[in-house]
Each structure stands twice: as structure tokens, then as C-alpha cells.
Design a protein around this motif. Structure first.
Motif, PDB file in Angstrom:
ATOM      1  N   UNK A 127      -0.614  24.826 -44.721  1.00 53.37           N
ATOM      2  CA  UNK A 127      -0.304  25.748 -45.815  1.00 53.37           C
ATOM      3  C   UNK A 127      -1.476  26.684 -46.137  1.00 53.37           C
ATOM      4  N   UNK A 128      -2.542  26.633 -45.365  1.00 49.64           N
ATOM      5  CA  UNK A 128      -3.743  27.420 -45.661  1.00 49.64           C
ATOM      6  C   UNK A 128      -3.385  28.908 -45.787  1.00 49.64           C
ATOM      7  N   UNK A 129      -4.018  29.616 -46.722  1.00 55.12           N
ATOM      8  CA  UNK A 129      -5.197  29.218 -47.514  1.00 55.12           C
ATOM      9  C   UNK A 129      -4.859  28.426 -48.779  1.00 55.12           C
ATOM     10  N   UNK A 130      -3.589  28.058 -48.973  1.00 56.42           N
ATOM     11  CA  UNK A 130      -3.182  27.321 -50.159  1.00 56.42           C
ATOM     12  C   UNK A 130      -3.180  25.819 -49.879  1.00 56.42           C
ATOM     13  N   UNK A 131      -3.329  24.998 -50.898  1.00 61.20           N
ATOM     14  CA  UNK A 131      -3.224  23.555 -50.703  1.00 61.20           C
ATOM     15  C   UNK A 131      -1.778  23.158 -50.439  1.00 61.20           C
ATOM     16  N   UNK A 132      -1.574  22.032 -49.801  1.00 59.45           N
ATOM     17  CA  UNK A 132      -0.231  21.538 -49.547  1.00 59.45           C
ATOM     18  C   UNK A 132       0.439  21.186 -50.876  1.00 59.45           C
ATOM     19  N   UNK A 133       1.680  21.638 -51.087  1.00 59.95           N
ATOM     20  CA  UNK A 133       2.375  21.284 -52.332  1.00 59.95           C
ATOM     21  C   UNK A 133       2.798  19.821 -52.329  1.00 59.95           C
ATOM     22  N   UNK A 134       3.024  19.278 -53.500  1.00 60.95           N
ATOM     23  CA  UNK A 134       3.521  17.911 -53.629  1.00 60.95           C
ATOM     24  C   UNK A 134       5.040  17.950 -53.490  1.00 60.95           C
ATOM     25  N   UNK A 135       5.557  17.435 -52.376  1.00 60.91           N
ATOM     26  CA  UNK A 135       6.988  17.496 -52.097  1.00 60.91           C
ATOM     27  C   UNK A 135       7.484  16.155 -51.578  1.00 60.91           C
ATOM     28  N   UNK A 136       8.686  15.790 -51.977  1.00 62.91           N
ATOM     29  CA  UNK A 136       9.347  14.631 -51.395  1.00 62.91           C
ATOM     30  C   UNK A 136       9.976  15.042 -50.061  1.00 62.91           C
ATOM     31  N   UNK A 137      10.837  14.189 -49.515  1.00 61.99           N
ATOM     32  CA  UNK A 137      11.523  14.510 -48.270  1.00 61.99           C
ATOM     33  C   UNK A 137      12.627  15.527 -48.562  1.00 61.99           C
ATOM     34  N   UNK A 138      12.279  16.816 -48.481  1.00 64.40           N
ATOM     35  CA  UNK A 138      13.224  17.880 -48.818  1.00 64.40           C
ATOM     36  C   UNK A 138      14.011  18.353 -47.599  1.00 64.40           C
ATOM     37  N   UNK A 139      13.723  17.790 -46.410  1.00 68.19           N
ATOM     38  CA  UNK A 139      14.404  18.224 -45.209  1.00 68.19           C
ATOM     39  C   UNK A 139      13.829  19.524 -44.666  1.00 68.19           C
ATOM     40  N   UNK A 140      14.521  20.072 -43.688  1.00 72.55           N
ATOM     41  CA  UNK A 140      14.042  21.264 -42.986  1.00 72.55           C
ATOM     42  C   UNK A 140      15.064  22.395 -43.099  1.00 72.55           C
ATOM     43  N   UNK A 141      14.651  23.591 -42.680  1.00 75.26           N
ATOM     44  CA  UNK A 141      15.544  24.756 -42.678  1.00 75.26           C
ATOM     45  C   UNK A 141      16.139  25.021 -41.307  1.00 75.26           C
ATOM     46  N   UNK A 142      15.539  24.488 -40.256  1.00 78.18           N
ATOM     47  CA  UNK A 142      15.990  24.723 -38.893  1.00 78.18           C
ATOM     48  C   UNK A 142      14.902  24.301 -37.930  1.00 78.18           C
ATOM     49  N   UNK A 143      15.005  24.756 -36.693  1.00 80.47           N
ATOM     50  CA  UNK A 143      14.012  24.345 -35.689  1.00 80.47           C
ATOM     51  C   UNK A 143      13.939  25.385 -34.584  1.00 80.47           C
TER      52      UNK A 143
END
Length: 504
Positions: A127-143
């Protein structure tokens, strides 16, 4: 991924969210048996239920993510699925939810007949230059899939599945351009278009050294559920073998099978209102059709003033596709977009598709950021509710696809005013490459027009090779006409058939 690529993938996508509750059984991380009928069984069961629209809520940390912020959600290449597998020829990376891509898409890995859900973790992303957000298992958008396409020692991005049922791929030496979709419902119609969503994927671990990889997908929308299997083989032409099984909830009157979506802004055949240094801007410049009778048809694309529909009716064709035939930098003069590297996409039906039509939709656009061209197969008979409908086809992502190379093929269409005329006559010039070696004196031109008058049709050799056909068209006060042309030798076609819809 550039801004245009992000927007093109999501412009038509509905904002969907949570998953069918019955499928939450796999969220615990335990493996489930999986075979070739698993996804079809899920789709059949899903179609028997009332449609439940997914939720679109995102955690606060993602709710306000801008385009630039979303670009900073980068998947870590060292965490790619199958990375480190011996003799692996494929890797998979996942897209973060956020910005335009709100739906939670369930991803699973399949190995030895067992499927296991792939959990989300912020550890998978940088996530640089930002810190990683605090997130649960929110899944993905695609691949997206990577493979050593252009070099044996580097994994190029091969294809991506992101937004509604859209997916894109490239062949060797090409970049992203037009998209394919799982299904089109109501494209260009007066009522709102429906955009089915691939809500879950199963990625099959390929064997060591395997040349192909298999992906299963579960599709859902208010009108239909579906099971798709993609067998993907990269190369000069990257080939998708597609098996699509549809389970309509309602009768589908105007289903679009094997749809392709592209962008055409302008070219030499039409620059009205264009103030641009580039000679052309498009991902595709024509619809190609190989008819059931064996005729090779080329229909140049338009950026029309109003939505236009065209149908090429009959038995299922030998193939159809949206093609990019211009392949020189000088054709576009765009050092960033490189439209000359955009792939063509060719659909080859497998099995008997019956009666219907190759349907083309052209939609007005004022820029190059909105896809405005759709082509698909429309069955003559509606797809009935409660009954499975199955469609198999082979999709080629290619730099060129000449199914009858013995015929001369159209490479450019140019239209301008006839000098010294006040009758609104247009001079139409068509350049062709390839075909048999013939002296010009042995050739004749056949031109037809639905209305208006055709004059002075000629064919001659083009400097540098190939042929040039020219003729004058007088509309005689008409505003729309269907034009056609082909080159003959002793009554036999030696070129493909050029078709064009002229508008005042």
C-alpha cells in the motif's frame, strides 16, 4: 493499469456485493470436492432461486478511495498463486476491492479434485506510501494471470478478469485493448442494459510444464445464472476454449452469446468534429465475419451520431470478430496508447449454433475512454426460462486472423468529397492487401448500393503493393445507404466482401 483501462473495465459494471449465503460454507478454509459439474450444479441451483442483489458496502478505509489511491493497492508479485511451483508456466495475482470495483468476488484454488477458498489478507498487497489499512477478509475484486509470453525468463500479464463478466487477454507482442464478456443482455436497446457478474472463480493448479490453465466461473444476474469454463493457452495467438452453460430465470429474448466490446473513435472514413493530431484512434477498426456459406465479409466500424444496429443473419458463421488491422505506428502516431498493438478477437463457434445473426451495435462516443462497439451472436430463438442452454467456442486473441488468406483483405477505408461537385457526392477509396497475383486488367469491381447512384468504379495497383478500389457515390437526397463491394476475376471473388453503412 492505466486510467483508461480501469474505466473501460468498470464503466458498464453494476455495483454488486455479498455472495449467496449458501456458499459461505467454504469460507472456513476447508476443502470441498470439485469436478467438471460442480459449477454447473451451483448455477442450476442458483437459477432456481429468486435473484438476490449483492450488497455494495465497503469498509470505511476503502469507501472513499480515489483512482490514485486505488492504484497504490498493488499485489505483491512474490505472493502470486503457484509462484515457486516447479516448472510453473502460470501465476495468478489478485485485485483489491475499492474505487469502481466494489463487489466481493470469491476466488478458489483447485488441486487434486478439491477446491479451497483463497482468503484475503492485507499482507498480499503493498500500500506504499500509505500504511496497510486494518481490514478483515473482504475478498477480492478479480484476478489476472501471468505467463512467460514474450520471454522465457519473465512472467508477462496474460489476461485479466475484472468488472461484471468482462475479461481481456493478449497474444505475444500485444497490449490490452478490446474486452470479451460472458454474456450480453440488452446491449444498445432502449431499456437499461443488464450486466451479469462473474461472482466466483475456481483457478485450477496447472501441472508442471503445462501449456494451458483452466478457470471455472459462476455467473449471476437478475435474468440468468451460468457456469463457464475457460481453458487458456498463451502464444502468438492466445486462445480461450470456452464452454458456457446458461440457466435463464426468465426467457432471454435478445441474448448476446460470445460478446466482444471495443472502442472506435475515428479513422480516415469519418473525422467529423474531430480536432486531433492523430490520424486514427480505435481498439478495433472492423467487424469480420466468415459466413456459413463461406463468404468473407469486412464491415468497417463507425462512430455514429445515434445508436446503430446491424445484423448478419443466417446459420452460425465459421467465425466472427472485432479486428484491428492497422499495425504500423504511423497509422495512429500515439506513443502512449500504441493502438497498433491492440489485439483482434476472433470467435470460432464449436458445435451447431443453429440459426441467428452476428449482431453489431455502434454507439456514439466523444472520446477514446468509453467502449462504444459491441458484437455478439444472437440466436434466432429466445433462450427459454428453466432450461439449460450451452455454447462452446474458441476465442483467439491475435494480431491478425485471415481465415481465407487467398482472398485480398481490406486494410483501409477512406471517404471524402468528390472535387467540383455540388450534389453531395462522396469519393470512397478502399485499399486491399494480399490475394492472388493478378494483373489489374484481369480484375473487375462489383459495387452495389441500397439507394443512390454509384459511378466510376475502378481498381488499380497500389504503390507498395496491393490494390486500390475507388468509386463515387451520390446519395440522391437519401440520408442512409448500405454499400457493398468486392473484386472479381472472371466472375469469381478474389477479395473479401466490403460492407459499409453510409450516413449523411
Amino acid at each position: 493499469m492505466r486510467r483508461r483501462e480501469l474505466l473501460a473495465a468498470a464503466l458498464s459494471a453494476p455495483l454488486l456485493g455479498n455472495w449467496w449465503p449458501a456458499f459461505a460454507l467454504e469460507a472456513s478454509g476447508s476443502a470441498s470436492p470439485f469436478d467438471a459439474e460442480t459449477v454447473a450444479g451451483l448455477a442450476r441451483a442458483l437459477a432456481a432461486r429468486d435473484y438476490v442483489a449483492p450488497e455494495v458496502a465497503l469498509p470505511k478505509a476503502l469507501e472513499d478511495a480515489t483512482y490514485d489511491a486505488y492504484r497504490d493497492f498493488r499485489y505483491r508479485a512474490d505472493r502470486a498463486l503457484w509462484r515457486g511451483q516447479r516448472d510453473a508456466r502460470f501465476q495468478a495475482q489478485f485485485f483489491h476491492r475499492g474505487f469502481l470495483f466494489r463487489p466481493k468476488i470469491d476466488l478458489h484454488a483447485v488441486e487434486d479434485g478439491q477446491a479451497k477458498a483463497l482468503p484475503f489478507s492485507t499482507d498480499l498487497f503493498d500500500y506504499a506510501p500509505n500504511p496497510a489499512p486494518a481490514l478483515d477478509d473482504i475478498g477480492f475484486a478479480g484476478f489476472r494471470l501471468h505467463a512467460p509470453l514474450n520471454r522465457a525468463d519473465y512472467f508477462d500479464e496474460l489476461c485479466t478478469f475484472l468488472g461484471a463478466s468482462y475479461f481481456r487477454a493478449v497474444g505475444r507482442g500485444l497490449g490490452y485493448g478490446l474486452s470479451a464478456r460472458g454474456l450480453a443482455l440488452g446491449s444498445g436497446e432502449p431499456a437499461a442494459e443488464e450486466f451479469p457478474l462473474f461472482r466466483a472463480f475456481w483457478l485450477h493448479r496447472p501441472d508442471a510444464g503445462a501449456e494451458s490453465v483452466t478457470i471455472d466461473a459462476l455467473l449471476d444476474s437478475p435474468s440468468v445464472a451460468g457456469a463457464f469454463r475457460f481453458v487458456i493457452t498463451p502464444g502468438d495467438d492466445t486462445v480461450f476454449d470456452v464452454d458456457a452453460r446458461l440457466f435463464p430465470r426468465v426467457t432471454l429474448e435478445k441474448a448476446g452469446i460470445a460478446p466482444l466490446t471495443s472502442m472506435f473513435h475515428f479513422d480516415a472514413s469519418g473525422r467529423d468534429g474531430v480536432d486531433d493530431y492523430r490520424p486514427a484512434v480505435h481498439d478495433s477498426d472492423g467487424l469480420a465475419v466468415s459466413t456459413h456459406a463461406g463468404e468473407q465479409v469486412w464491415r468497417p466500424l463507425h462512430n455514429p451520431r445515434s445508436i446503430q444496429h446491424s445484423g448478419f443473419q443466417g446459420r452460425a458463421p465459421g467465425g466472427f470478430g472485432l479486428m484491428q488491422r492497422k499495425r504500423d505506428f504511423a497509422d495512429f502516431e500515439d506513443a502512449e496508447a500504441h493502438y497498433e498493438r491492440r489485439p483482434s478477437a476472433w470467435i470460432e463457434p464449436l458445435g451447431d449454433w443453429g440459426e441467428g445473426e452476428v449482431h453489431l451495435v455502434e454507439i456514439p462516443t466523444a472520446d477514446e475512454y468509453h467502449d462504444n462497439i459491441v458484437a455478439f451472436w444472437r440466436p434466432a430463438v429466445p433462450l427459454p426460462a428453466g432450461r439449460e442452454s450451452r455454447w462452446r467456442y474458441r476465442l483467439h486473441w491475435t494480431a491478425t486472423h485471415l481465415w481465407k488468406p487467398a482472398l485480398a483483405h481490406v486494410v483501409a477505408t477512406r471517404i471524402g468529397a468528390v472535387p467540383k461537385t455540388t450534389r453531395g457526392a462522396r469519393l470512397i477509396v478502399i485499399d486491399l492487401d494480399g490475394g492472388p497475383e493478378q494483373t489489374v486488367s484481369a480484375l473487375e469491381v462489383e459495387v452495389r448500393a441500397s439507394v443512390g447512384t454509384v459511378r466510376n468504379a475502378v481498381v488499380h495497383a497500389r504503390p507498395g503493393g496491393g490494390w486500390r478500389v475507388g468509386f463515387e457515390y451520390e446519395p440522391d437526397g437519401q440520408t442512409v445507404a448500405e454499400l457493398g463491394m468486392r473484386v472479381l476475376q472472371q466472375g469469381r471473388a478474389v477479395s473479401e466482401t466490403w460492407l459499409y453503412r453510409w450516413q449523411a
